[in-house]
Design a protein around this motif. Sequence first.
Motif, PDB file in Angstrom:
ATOM      1  N   UNK A  91       0.811  -1.116  -0.003  1.00 37.26           N
ATOM      2  CA  UNK A  91       0.094  -0.003   0.075  1.00 37.26           C
ATOM      3  C   UNK A  91       1.014   1.267  -0.100  1.00 37.26           C
ATOM      4  N   UNK A  92       2.021   1.129   0.915  1.00 32.64           N
ATOM      5  CA  UNK A  92       2.706   2.524   0.901  1.00 32.64           C
ATOM      6  C   UNK A  92       3.434   2.527  -0.475  1.00 32.64           C
ATOM      7  N   UNK A  93       3.947   1.282  -1.144  1.00 31.24           N
ATOM      8  CA  UNK A  93       4.806   1.685  -2.340  1.00 31.24           C
ATOM      9  C   UNK A  93       3.833   1.997  -3.316  1.00 31.24           C
ATOM     10  N   UNK A  94       2.404   1.565  -3.269  1.00 30.25           N
ATOM     11  CA  UNK A  94       1.621   2.111  -4.362  1.00 30.25           C
ATOM     12  C   UNK A  94       1.321   3.492  -4.336  1.00 30.25           C
ATOM     13  N   UNK A  95       1.148   4.043  -3.113  1.00 29.26           N
ATOM     14  CA  UNK A  95       0.998   5.630  -2.928  1.00 29.26           C
ATOM     15  C   UNK A  95       2.056   6.339  -3.170  1.00 29.26           C
ATOM     16  N   UNK A  96       3.332   5.821  -3.037  1.00 27.01           N
ATOM     17  CA  UNK A  96       4.687   6.451  -3.263  1.00 27.01           C
ATOM     18  C   UNK A  96       4.732   6.565  -4.939  1.00 27.01           C
ATOM     19  N   UNK A  97       4.300   5.478  -5.558  1.00 30.31           N
ATOM     20  CA  UNK A  97       4.468   5.536  -7.108  1.00 30.31           C
ATOM     21  C   UNK A  97       3.455   6.531  -7.515  1.00 30.31           C
ATOM     22  N   UNK A 123       2.563   6.253 -14.896  1.00 29.41           N
ATOM     23  CA  UNK A 123       3.015   6.006 -13.605  1.00 29.41           C
ATOM     24  C   UNK A 123       2.155   5.894 -12.265  1.00 29.41           C
ATOM     25  N   UNK A 124       0.964   7.003 -12.528  1.00 28.58           N
ATOM     26  CA  UNK A 124       0.020   7.282 -11.547  1.00 28.58           C
ATOM     27  C   UNK A 124      -1.052   6.064 -11.549  1.00 28.58           C
ATOM     28  N   UNK A 125      -1.225   5.789 -12.893  1.00 32.15           N
ATOM     29  CA  UNK A 125      -2.160   4.533 -12.874  1.00 32.15           C
ATOM     30  C   UNK A 125      -1.519   3.158 -12.341  1.00 32.15           C
ATOM     31  N   UNK A 126      -0.343   2.979 -12.567  1.00 28.07           N
ATOM     32  CA  UNK A 126       0.621   1.904 -12.193  1.00 28.07           C
ATOM     33  C   UNK A 126       0.369   1.840 -10.493  1.00 28.07           C
ATOM     34  N   UNK A 127       0.362   2.861  -9.744  1.00 26.79           N
ATOM     35  CA  UNK A 127       0.340   2.893  -8.373  1.00 26.79           C
ATOM     36  C   UNK A 127      -1.018   2.373  -8.075  1.00 26.79           C
ATOM     37  N   UNK A 128      -1.914   2.988  -8.744  1.00 32.83           N
ATOM     38  CA  UNK A 128      -3.458   2.655  -8.400  1.00 32.83           C
ATOM     39  C   UNK A 128      -3.766   1.185  -8.574  1.00 32.83           C
ATOM     40  N   UNK A 129      -3.057   0.648  -9.736  1.00 33.02           N
ATOM     41  CA  UNK A 129      -3.259  -0.873  -9.998  1.00 33.02           C
ATOM     42  C   UNK A 129      -2.722  -1.629  -8.818  1.00 33.02           C
TER      43      UNK A 129
END
Length: 435
Positions: A91-97, A123-129
């Motif tokens: 979760x933290x990694x996704x938000x950081x991405x 890049x933003x969408x990859x974090x949301x994924x």
Amino acid sequence: MPAPMSASLDPSHHHAEGGSYRPALTLLATLFFMWGFITVINNTLLPHLRSVFDLTYTQTTLIESVWFIAYFVASIPAARLIERIGYRKSLVTGLAIMAAGALVMIPAARIPSYGVTLVALFVIASGITLLQVAANPYVAVVGRPETASSRLNLVQAFNSLGTTLAPLFGGYLILGRSTSGTSMAGAAALTPAERLADAQAVQLPYFIVAMVLIVLAVVIARFPLPAMGASVRRAAREERRGHSLWRHRNLVFGVPAIFIYLIAEIGVSNLFINFVSQPQIGNLTHEQASHYLFLLWGGMMVGRFVGSFLMQRIAAEHVLAAASILAFAVMMIATLATGHLAMWALISVGLFHSIMFPTIFTLGIRGLGPLTEEGSGLLIMAIAGGALVVVQGKLADAYGLQMSFLLTAACELYVLFYALWGARPTQALPDQQIA
């Protein structure tokens, strides 16, 4: 195929913990809010970029296609990452991405560059994924299987709260601070200086978004979430042996249902501002149109709360069928009518679209038993259907923006087929449940 780990959480662990997962679900609702908010900023960003870069509808919808291609590309790596580093760190990694992508939007605006903008949004969408891969199946299996659709609709309502507020944020900070956003449709083309000034209008909103994401990442890193990483076990290979995903009709037809529904939802939201701004429809500026986009997403929020209530009493597939029929009706009105009738018909489709994704998702994994992980992964990957919004862009360029919504109406008919027949489970296995 690696898939969301969350669907196979150990039930005994949750029985022992009692109601300790309520705070975790509350925090997940915050994540649903944030990724909904960020996704719908695109709805105000797209007409803005169309003016800044003088794009065709095809090029404009390609921006959103890149966003949803990330779901297809990133979902399998996301599932593997969750297994490797655990739930909280993922979760933290996704938000950081997501924060990193938002920060890349700042130099993309300063250059300005269409290509760098596409990279930043990917890049933003990859974090949301990464967030989606874990959160949706997790919510679906926390509690009784028969109320899974109700539960996911309830949490998705907070996603819709984010999508409801985002147009006001984007309308004020992007469209309201740009020449293209405050000009009437058909106004004179922007000068080079106006284009540069308009492009740089996105720097402040994306900086604010990046800071909020970083703060949220810090909160989650320090939040006492249950230690799911090591305690989660995937169903044993022996348990899955002899079972096949392709024998489950509700999943086989559910994957294209998610894929096709996303074409409808994203096509409506991305082309909404351009549609209602047209002289024969609403004759509004882009800034004014963004206020009506607020109503479209607000309808989705209301619909999910109502749908969550109804599905505690009415079978989810029956509610889905009714919603698809009504969505088809209003899309035909939006396509064939003019003036405020067409505008309000398009606004109202949000109410009927509201329950479609979470309901199709939960119907799709119903009866998968030990195959729930793999099925959830396929359904999340199907969100990539939003990338085909570029097809509607091509139709709009070729036949006119209004006629392109016939594609949306056709999508509603497939959802109806799924609700009436495709969602019926075959060879159902015992459902997994987290109490």
